[in-house]
Motif scaffolding. Sequence first.
Motif, PDB file in Angstrom:
ATOM      1  N   GLU A 136       0.835  -1.196   0.000  1.00 40.20           N
ATOM      2  CA  GLU A 136       0.000   0.000   0.000  1.00 40.20           C
ATOM      3  C   GLU A 136       0.878   1.257   0.000  1.00 40.20           C
ATOM      4  OE1 GLU A 136      -3.148   0.292  -0.412  1.00 40.20           O
ATOM      5  OE2 GLU A 136      -3.645  -1.844  -0.313  1.00 40.20           O
ATOM      6  N   GLY A 137       0.435   2.259  -0.755  1.00 41.19           N
ATOM      7  CA  GLY A 137       1.170   3.516  -0.815  1.00 41.19           C
ATOM      8  C   GLY A 137       2.367   3.483  -1.734  1.00 41.19           C
ATOM      9  N   GLU A 138       2.507   2.399  -2.531  1.00 45.65           N
ATOM     10  CA  GLU A 138       3.655   2.303  -3.419  1.00 45.65           C
ATOM     11  C   GLU A 138       3.203   1.986  -4.848  1.00 45.65           C
ATOM     12  OE1 GLU A 138       6.946   0.058  -2.016  1.00 45.65           O
ATOM     13  OE2 GLU A 138       7.009   1.120  -0.106  1.00 45.65           O
ATOM     14  N   LEU A 139       4.163   2.072  -5.777  1.00 41.84           N
ATOM     15  CA  LEU A 139       3.893   1.861  -7.200  1.00 41.84           C
ATOM     16  C   LEU A 139       4.899   0.862  -7.764  1.00 41.84           C
ATOM     17  CD1 LEU A 139       3.513   5.630  -8.229  1.00 41.84           C
ATOM     18  CD2 LEU A 139       1.638   4.022  -7.819  1.00 41.84           C
ATOM     19  N   PHE A 140       4.418  -0.003  -8.641  1.00 41.25           N
ATOM     20  CA  PHE A 140       5.297  -0.942  -9.343  1.00 41.25           C
ATOM     21  C   PHE A 140       5.545  -0.362 -10.728  1.00 41.25           C
ATOM     22  CE2 PHE A 140       6.705  -4.914 -11.279  1.00 41.25           C
ATOM     23  CZ  PHE A 140       7.388  -5.524 -10.229  1.00 41.25           C
ATOM     24  N   LEU A 141       6.819  -0.113 -11.065  1.00 40.57           N
ATOM     25  CA  LEU A 141       7.190   0.632 -12.262  1.00 40.57           C
ATOM     26  C   LEU A 141       8.096  -0.198 -13.154  1.00 40.57           C
ATOM     27  CD1 LEU A 141       8.147   3.877 -10.322  1.00 40.57           C
ATOM     28  CD2 LEU A 141       6.028   3.527 -11.567  1.00 40.57           C
ATOM     29  N   ILE A 142       7.760  -0.276 -14.435  1.00 44.45           N
ATOM     30  CA  ILE A 142       8.641  -0.970 -15.382  1.00 44.45           C
ATOM     31  C   ILE A 142       8.747  -0.157 -16.669  1.00 44.45           C
ATOM     32  CG2 ILE A 142       8.135  -3.248 -14.423  1.00 44.45           C
ATOM     33  CD1 ILE A 142       6.317  -3.821 -16.696  1.00 44.45           C
ATOM     34  N   GLY A 143       9.783  -0.424 -17.451  1.00 44.05           N
ATOM     35  CA  GLY A 143       9.996   0.276 -18.715  1.00 44.05           C
ATOM     36  C   GLY A 143       9.314  -0.436 -19.862  1.00 44.05           C
ATOM     37  N   ASP A 144       8.991   0.304 -20.909  1.00 47.20           N
ATOM     38  CA  ASP A 144       8.371  -0.304 -22.093  1.00 47.20           C
ATOM     39  C   ASP A 144       9.358  -1.160 -22.868  1.00 47.20           C
ATOM     40  OD1 ASP A 144       6.076   0.943 -21.376  1.00 47.20           O
ATOM     41  OD2 ASP A 144       6.016   2.362 -23.048  1.00 47.20           O
ATOM     42  N   HIS A 145      10.643  -0.823 -22.808  1.00 52.24           N
ATOM     43  CA  HIS A 145      11.666  -1.631 -23.469  1.00 52.24           C
ATOM     44  C   HIS A 145      12.068  -2.721 -22.479  1.00 52.24           C
ATOM     45  CE1 HIS A 145      15.481  -1.620 -26.213  1.00 52.24           C
ATOM     46  NE2 HIS A 145      14.738  -2.705 -26.338  1.00 52.24           N
ATOM     47  N   ARG A 146      11.269  -3.752 -22.396  1.00 51.59           N
ATOM     48  CA  ARG A 146      11.321  -4.708 -21.297  1.00 51.59           C
ATOM     49  C   ARG A 146      12.662  -5.427 -21.174  1.00 51.59           C
ATOM     50  NH1 ARG A 146       5.536  -4.953 -20.200  1.00 51.59           N
ATOM     51  NH2 ARG A 146       5.220  -2.696 -20.129  1.00 51.59           N
ATOM     52  N   HIS A 147      13.398  -5.605 -22.281  1.00 50.50           N
ATOM     53  CA  HIS A 147      14.670  -6.321 -22.225  1.00 50.50           C
ATOM     54  C   HIS A 147      15.832  -5.433 -21.794  1.00 50.50           C
ATOM     55  CE1 HIS A 147      13.198 -10.101 -23.795  1.00 50.50           C
ATOM     56  NE2 HIS A 147      12.559  -9.456 -24.738  1.00 50.50           N
ATOM     57  N   GLU A 148      15.647  -4.104 -21.831  1.00 51.06           N
ATOM     58  CA  GLU A 148      16.739  -3.189 -21.526  1.00 51.06           C
ATOM     59  C   GLU A 148      16.507  -2.390 -20.251  1.00 51.06           C
ATOM     60  OE1 GLU A 148      19.533  -3.009 -23.173  1.00 51.06           O
ATOM     61  OE2 GLU A 148      18.939  -4.466 -24.699  1.00 51.06           O
ATOM     62  N   SER A 149      15.319  -2.459 -19.694  1.00 44.40           N
ATOM     63  CA  SER A 149      14.962  -1.593 -18.573  1.00 44.40           C
ATOM     64  C   SER A 149      15.321  -2.216 -17.226  1.00 44.40           C
ATOM     65  CB  SER A 149      13.460  -1.305 -18.608  1.00 44.40           C
ATOM     66  OG  SER A 149      13.072  -0.529 -17.494  1.00 44.40           O
ATOM     67  N   LEU A 150      16.005  -1.423 -16.396  1.00 48.11           N
ATOM     68  CA  LEU A 150      16.224  -1.783 -14.993  1.00 48.11           C
ATOM     69  C   LEU A 150      15.110  -1.124 -14.198  1.00 48.11           C
ATOM     70  CD1 LEU A 150      20.101  -1.264 -14.741  1.00 48.11           C
ATOM     71  CD2 LEU A 150      18.841  -3.384 -15.173  1.00 48.11           C
ATOM     72  N   ASP A 151      14.263  -1.923 -13.586  1.00 44.40           N
ATOM     73  CA  ASP A 151      13.060  -1.364 -12.972  1.00 44.40           C
ATOM     74  C   ASP A 151      12.612  -2.201 -11.785  1.00 44.40           C
ATOM     75  OD1 ASP A 151      11.809  -3.600 -14.258  1.00 44.40           O
ATOM     76  OD2 ASP A 151      11.607  -2.396 -16.076  1.00 44.40           O
ATOM     77  N   SER A 152      11.330  -2.120 -11.450  1.00 44.00           N
ATOM     78  CA  SER A 152      10.823  -2.834 -10.273  1.00 44.00           C
ATOM     79  C   SER A 152      11.049  -4.340 -10.359  1.00 44.00           C
ATOM     80  CB  SER A 152       9.331  -2.548 -10.096  1.00 44.00           C
ATOM     81  OG  SER A 152       9.110  -1.232  -9.649  1.00 44.00           O
ATOM     82  N   ARG A 153      11.077  -4.881 -11.562  1.00 41.75           N
ATOM     83  CA  ARG A 153      11.306  -6.324 -11.713  1.00 41.75           C
ATOM     84  C   ARG A 153      12.697  -6.709 -11.236  1.00 41.75           C
ATOM     85  NH1 ARG A 153      10.829  -6.864 -17.879  1.00 41.75           N
ATOM     86  NH2 ARG A 153      12.150  -5.025 -17.597  1.00 41.75           N
ATOM     87  N   THR A 154      13.693  -5.902 -11.607  1.00 41.84           N
ATOM     88  CA  THR A 154      15.071  -6.221 -11.241  1.00 41.84           C
ATOM     89  C   THR A 154      15.374  -5.871  -9.784  1.00 41.84           C
ATOM     90  OG1 THR A 154      15.723  -4.076 -12.171  1.00 41.84           O
ATOM     91  CG2 THR A 154      15.943  -5.982 -13.590  1.00 41.84           C
ATOM     92  N   MET A 155      14.495  -5.084  -9.145  1.00 43.36           N
ATOM     93  CA  MET A 155      14.688  -4.719  -7.746  1.00 43.36           C
ATOM     94  C   MET A 155      14.007  -5.710  -6.805  1.00 43.36           C
ATOM     95  SD  MET A 155      16.592  -1.998  -7.780  1.00 43.36           S
ATOM     96  CE  MET A 155      16.390  -1.291  -6.147  1.00 43.36           C
ATOM     97  N   LEU A 156      13.267  -6.660  -7.371  1.00 38.91           N
ATOM     98  CA  LEU A 156      12.577  -7.645  -6.538  1.00 38.91           C
ATOM     99  C   LEU A 156      13.582  -8.503  -5.768  1.00 38.91           C
ATOM    100  CD1 LEU A 156       9.778  -8.902  -8.959  1.00 38.91           C
ATOM    101  CD2 LEU A 156       9.421  -7.726  -6.778  1.00 38.91           C
ATOM    102  N   SER A 157      13.268  -8.751  -4.506  1.00 36.81           N
ATOM    103  CA  SER A 157      14.080  -9.653  -3.684  1.00 36.81           C
ATOM    104  C   SER A 157      13.191 -10.196  -2.576  1.00 36.81           C
ATOM    105  CB  SER A 157      15.283  -8.913  -3.090  1.00 36.81           C
ATOM    106  OG  SER A 157      14.851  -7.946  -2.152  1.00 36.81           O
ATOM    107  N   ASP A 158      13.729 -11.067  -1.758  1.00 29.92           N
ATOM    108  CA  ASP A 158      12.938 -11.641  -0.668  1.00 29.92           C
ATOM    109  C   ASP A 158      12.482 -10.580   0.321  1.00 29.92           C
ATOM    110  OD1 ASP A 158      13.273 -14.117  -1.760  1.00 29.92           O
ATOM    111  OD2 ASP A 158      15.001 -14.651  -0.505  1.00 29.92           O
ATOM    112  N   SER A 159      13.255  -9.483   0.414  1.00 33.89           N
ATOM    113  CA  SER A 159      12.929  -8.447   1.395  1.00 33.89           C
ATOM    114  C   SER A 159      12.416  -7.157   0.769  1.00 33.89           C
ATOM    115  CB  SER A 159      14.172  -8.121   2.238  1.00 33.89           C
ATOM    116  OG  SER A 159      15.238  -7.680   1.413  1.00 33.89           O
ATOM    117  N   ASP A 160      12.364  -7.111  -0.538  1.00 34.29           N
ATOM    118  CA  ASP A 160      11.976  -5.879  -1.235  1.00 34.29           C
ATOM    119  C   ASP A 160      10.983  -6.211  -2.322  1.00 34.29           C
ATOM    120  OD1 ASP A 160      11.775  -3.452  -2.533  1.00 34.29           O
ATOM    121  OD2 ASP A 160      13.916  -2.997  -2.360  1.00 34.29           O
TER     122      ASP A 160
END
Length: 248
Positions: A136-160
């Motif tokens: 809650e209170g947050e946003l999941f953000l990704i780039g349209d160039h899915r193969h080149e973008s460093l975004d919420s997907r690459t920041m995913l971890s067990d604690s984040d």
Amino acid sequence: MSGDTGRGTRRGRALSGVAVAVGCVLFLGGFVLTALLYQPYAVPTDSMAPSVSAGDRVLAQRIDGDEARRGDVVVFEEAQWGDALMVKRVVGVGGDTVACCTDDGLLTVNGEPVTEPYLDAESRAEPMEFSAEVPEGELFLIGDHRHESLDSRTMLSDSDAGSVPRDAVTARVEATVWPPSRVGMLASASGFADQPGGVSGSGPLLPLLWATLAGAVLIIGGALYGPVAGRRASRRTPQRAGVAGDAQ
């Protein structure tokens, strides 16, 4: 006859004055409001291509993070992502489950496939698989160039969760203004329209630009009236003098 001409000239000058005055209001008002409501940005990477490419200059409407909706292309700054301003697309808000992908390669939000026509063929091919619950209170953000973008997907971890706080968002990109070959409004993210809250509507940019353009036309047209009218009058005067001489 000369009286009618004089009255016509005075009327024309009055109308040209009104045109210039109205033009100044429209031009200055449109320009000032655009400067107040919008911020220009230079995009440094291709992470949002083809919607926004490296080197593009964009206009982004200043917004509060609470106004960001799914599908918006937003400008934000998050220390964990680096010191620079970044541009990504909101694909999930607090409480959403965002995942990739269906058998057709579509992103899903709360289990519903999302059609994204602004993606190119490369971004649709072999998508990165992931699943995330957005706090809650947050946003999941990704780039349209899915193969080149460093975004919420690459920041995913067990604690984040990979998401960023809403208050990290400062603006919503609405249009590309440079280079000339890419000038235009960003495509609507209508694929998110069925999600709760829908998608953001168009901002006031186009009306403001039209008002500024109309003001410039009125100012130029009104300013040109005097010289044009004076030239026409000077052309008529010798002809009338010649006619009067012949009559004598």
